[in-house]
Structure formats: C-alpha cells, structure tokens
Design a protein around this motif. Structure first.
Motif, mmCIF file in Angstrom:
data_model
loop_
_atom_site.group_PDB
_atom_site.id
_atom_site.type_symbol
_atom_site.label_atom_id
_atom_site.label_comp_id
_atom_site.label_asym_id
_atom_site.label_seq_id
_atom_site.Cartn_x
_atom_site.Cartn_y
_atom_site.Cartn_z
ATOM 1 N N ASP A 1 0.812 -1.218 0.000
ATOM 2 C CA ASP A 1 0.000 0.000 0.000
ATOM 3 C C ASP A 1 0.848 1.272 0.000
ATOM 4 N N ARG A 2 0.557 2.167 -0.956
ATOM 5 C CA ARG A 2 1.208 3.479 -0.999
ATOM 6 C C ARG A 2 0.168 4.583 -1.169
ATOM 7 N N ARG A 3 -1.049 4.332 -0.718
ATOM 8 C CA ARG A 3 -2.084 5.364 -0.793
ATOM 9 C C ARG A 3 -1.716 6.582 0.061
ATOM 10 N N GLU A 4 -2.288 7.724 -0.321
ATOM 11 C CA GLU A 4 -2.180 8.929 0.485
ATOM 12 C C GLU A 4 -3.582 9.449 0.789
ATOM 13 N N PRO A 5 -3.738 10.229 1.849
ATOM 14 C CA PRO A 5 -5.063 10.779 2.147
ATOM 15 C C PRO A 5 -5.578 11.653 1.000
ATOM 16 N N SER A 6 -6.853 11.588 0.746
ATOM 17 C CA SER A 6 -7.458 12.398 -0.308
ATOM 18 C C SER A 6 -7.187 13.882 -0.066
ATOM 19 N N GLY A 7 -6.797 14.567 -1.140
ATOM 20 C CA GLY A 7 -6.540 15.999 -1.057
ATOM 21 C C GLY A 7 -5.176 16.355 -0.512
ATOM 22 N N ALA A 8 -4.314 15.349 -0.228
ATOM 23 C CA ALA A 8 -2.995 15.638 0.333
ATOM 24 C C ALA A 8 -2.105 16.378 -0.657
ATOM 25 N N ARG A 9 -2.282 16.115 -1.957
ATOM 26 C CA ARG A 9 -1.497 16.790 -2.994
ATOM 27 C C ARG A 9 -2.328 17.949 -3.547
ATOM 28 N N GLN B 1 -1.732 20.180 -5.667
ATOM 29 C CA GLN B 1 -1.636 20.445 -7.101
ATOM 30 C C GLN B 1 -2.348 19.386 -7.944
ATOM 31 N N CYS B 2 -2.740 18.294 -7.315
ATOM 32 C CA CYS B 2 -3.373 17.200 -8.054
ATOM 33 C C CYS B 2 -4.873 17.468 -8.155
ATOM 34 N N VAL B 3 -5.210 18.467 -8.933
ATOM 35 C CA VAL B 3 -6.600 18.900 -9.068
ATOM 36 C C VAL B 3 -6.836 19.342 -10.505
ATOM 37 N N SER B 4 -7.984 19.010 -11.040
ATOM 38 C CA SER B 4 -8.299 19.355 -12.428
ATOM 39 C C SER B 4 -8.853 20.771 -12.529
ATOM 40 N N GLY B 5 -9.025 21.210 -13.772
ATOM 41 C CA GLY B 5 -9.569 22.550 -14.007
ATOM 42 C C GLY B 5 -10.980 22.724 -13.494
ATOM 43 N N PHE B 6 -11.683 21.622 -13.253
ATOM 44 C CA PHE B 6 -13.030 21.700 -12.689
ATOM 45 C C PHE B 6 -13.011 21.608 -11.164
ATOM 46 N N GLY B 7 -11.832 21.387 -10.571
ATOM 47 C CA GLY B 7 -11.732 21.322 -9.121
ATOM 48 C C GLY B 7 -11.895 19.940 -8.528
ATOM 49 N N VAL B 8 -11.607 18.893 -9.331
ATOM 50 C CA VAL B 8 -11.709 17.508 -8.858
ATOM 51 C C VAL B 8 -10.308 17.005 -8.502
ATOM 52 N N HIS B 9 -10.156 16.387 -7.342
ATOM 53 C CA HIS B 9 -8.850 16.023 -6.807
ATOM 54 C C HIS B 9 -8.488 14.553 -7.063
ATOM 55 N N ASP B 10 -7.182 14.311 -7.187
ATOM 56 C CA ASP B 10 -6.598 12.957 -7.192
ATOM 57 C C ASP B 10 -7.149 12.059 -8.300
ATOM 58 N N MET B 11 -7.355 12.626 -9.476
ATOM 59 C CA MET B 11 -7.926 11.818 -10.550
ATOM 60 C C MET B 11 -6.879 10.938 -11.223
ATOM 61 N N THR B 12 -5.626 11.325 -11.190
ATOM 62 C CA THR B 12 -4.560 10.466 -11.704
ATOM 63 C C THR B 12 -3.678 10.061 -10.532
ATOM 64 N N GLY B 13 -3.427 8.746 -10.425
ATOM 65 C CA GLY B 13 -2.630 8.252 -9.320
ATOM 66 C C GLY B 13 -3.454 7.993 -8.074
ATOM 67 N N ASN B 14 -2.763 7.688 -7.007
ATOM 68 C CA ASN B 14 -3.346 7.307 -5.712
ATOM 69 C C ASN B 14 -4.107 6.000 -5.862
ATOM 70 N N ALA B 15 -5.380 6.016 -6.246
ATOM 71 C CA ALA B 15 -6.113 4.777 -6.503
ATOM 72 C C ALA B 15 -6.593 4.764 -7.950
ATOM 73 N N ASP B 16 -6.491 3.614 -8.599
ATOM 74 C CA ASP B 16 -7.138 3.405 -9.892
ATOM 75 C C ASP B 16 -8.644 3.461 -9.647
ATOM 76 N N GLU B 17 -9.435 3.931 -10.626
ATOM 77 C CA GLU B 17 -10.847 4.172 -10.357
ATOM 78 C C GLU B 17 -11.756 3.456 -11.347
ATOM 79 N N TRP B 18 -12.715 2.701 -10.789
ATOM 80 C CA TRP B 18 -13.723 2.042 -11.621
ATOM 81 C C TRP B 18 -14.663 3.067 -12.250
#
Length: 287
Positions: A202-210, A212-229
């Motif tokens: 496990d190398r997860r990080e808490p949501s919102g910890a990065r 800069q990892c936010v899209s132009g719409f304001g959504v966080h952690d979309m690349t990396g951290n966890a793969d998403e279904w």
C-alpha cells in the motif's frame, strides 16, 4: 488510445498523437478476476464508511463538483518525450501544449465526487473492491459510478489537458510513479496472509494531500493514488472490451493520464490499488 504513425523520424520530432479515448492496458495491480463466491476471491480490506444520503444545496450534493462542458471524442495530445525514452511504457514526460479537438464533441452536465470514495478530505480512499462492489457503494449513498466520458471530461478540464495539472508529468503534483513492488500472489490468495501483504504494498495517500493534483473543474486525485472504476459505455458485460473500465491509474509507474481507459478486467476483478468515485446527474433546478 490510437497513435498516428508518422515514421520514426517524425515520431521522434513530434511525439505521439493521441486520437482516441481508449488504449491497451498498463501493468495492473491485480488480485484476480474470481467471482465473489470463489473460495479464493479476495475480500476488500478497507471497510466502507456508513452510507449517508448526500445533502443537495444546489446543482450538486455537498462535496461534489458540477462539471459542465464539451467532451471531445478525439483530442490531439502530442508527446514530445517519454519517461526514460520508453515509448512502450506509454508514460509521457512532456506533451506539446496543444489539445485540439479533432472529432465530434458532446455537451455534458453532471456532478462528480470531489475526492475518491469515501469522498472525505484527509481520509485514504477505499481500495481492493471490484466493479460491482464499487457500483453498490455509490448506490448506497444515492449516487452511481461515473461514466468513462464523464470521468475524462472532469479530469481534462475545460482545456482538455492530458494530465489534470497540465502538459508535463509530475510525481510531485500527484501520487504517481512510485517504484513497483511485486505482489506475492500466494499471500494475496491466502485469506490469513492477505491483509498483511496488501498493507506491505500500500502506498495510498489521504485524499486531497497533494494540493496540485486537481483538475480545471476542481476535482482532486484523478490520476494516481487509486485506480478508479467507471462505466465504459461502449463495453460489454461478458467479453472484452468490458463495461467495467478503469481510469487514472494507481500510485505505480503506469500511464496516469486522463484519457486512457483500461477495459480488459471483468466486473469481479479486484486490485489492491483499485478504488472508485461516484457521480450523479446535475439538478436541473439550479444552474
């Protein structure tokens, strides 16, 4: 993902032009594809929080982001240089600053969780769930799994960027490119050893910890951290490409871009790094 083949000289000069929304899958963090009732089917190791009904105060429920924009089916993303010059790994270090829409676009308006499930800042995302469990998790809180085109639009932002934060890959911006640690599949398939083995990986990080990892719409952690279904709308339940798609990649050295979709895992597949986030239709009473 499809590449425009231009010849070795031009490829070196121009990079890779990404014209499609899907491509061959990267290396996966796998727990197998057994049915839930299989004697060796791994169970989720991260307990889901108690389901609550979200409160809606506008177009979207609390802690969700309104995404409204035009999804483009084919975008020009030209890679100038690949990580370690390994084009076969499909990890682009830097793209040309162009994101022209080369195909039709479809207007979309929906709500998406600000963070990976359970959508709580400062809490590590739930992982080790299959597609059906992810869909059920969203349903319990009055939501649904995101459709693949919705997820892509939310990640690329209004400027259709290859990474949510821009054109240059950054392991500082998002939780990506951690060294690959080989899983011990014997331990993963052993119900008594599974939890310890997944904790080792496990190398997860808490949501919102990065930040800069936010899209132009304001959504966080979309690349990396966890793969998403996600729901791959053009997929099938019983054969590849499957309706059960994966977006964004995990913390390992994989593509970690907005556009690619992995579609070769069925609905019972689990991975120690696979999680999800939820979407809903946007309210029509608030704009």
């Amino acid at each position: 993902m499809q590449r425009l083949v231009l010849g070795s000289a031009l490829v070196a000069a121009l990079g890779t032009v990404v014209l499609g929304a899907h491509s061959a899958p990267p290396p996966t963090a796998s727990l197998g594809t057994a049915r839930p009732d299989s004697p060796i089917a791994p169970a989720p190791i991260t307990p889901a929080p108690i389901a609550t009904t979200p409160t809606t105060t506008g177009a979207c429920a609390d802690n969700m982001v309104l995404v409204e924009g035009d999804y483009c089916a084919f975008v020009e993303h030209a890679c100038k240089r690949f990580v370690d010059n390994q084009i076969e790994r499909d990890r682009c270090e830097q793209y040309q600053a162009t994101s022209r829409c080369l195909g039709r676009s479809v207007h979309k308006r929906f709500c998406i969780d600000k963070y990976e499930f359970p959508n709580i800042k400062g809490i590590k995302p739930v992982t080790a769930v299959n597609w059906e469990e992810a869909a059920a998790g969203c349903a319990r809180v009055g939501k649904r799994l995101c459709k693949d085109q919705e997820w892509t639009l939310a990640c690329e932002g209004p400027e259709r960027l290859p990474y949510p934060y821009g054109y240059t890959r950054s392991s500082e911006a998002c939780n990506i490119d951690r060294p690959f640690v080989k899983p011990d599949n014997d331990k993963i398939n052993d119900p008594y050893a599974r939890a310890d083995e997944i904790e080792r990986l496990d190398r997860r990080e808490p949501s919102g910890a990065r930040t800069q990892c936010v899209s132009g719409f304001g959504v966080h952690d979309m690349t990396g951290n966890a793969d998403e279904w996600v729901v791959h709308e053009e997929g099938k339940i019983d054969k590849k490409p499957y309706k059960s798609g994966l977006k964004g990649g995990w913390w390992g050295p994989v593509r970690n871009r907005c556009r690619p979709t992995t579609t070769d895992h069925n609905q019972w597949h689990m991975g120690f790094a696979i999680g999800y986030r939820c979407c809903t239709d946007a309210s029509t009473t608030a704009k």
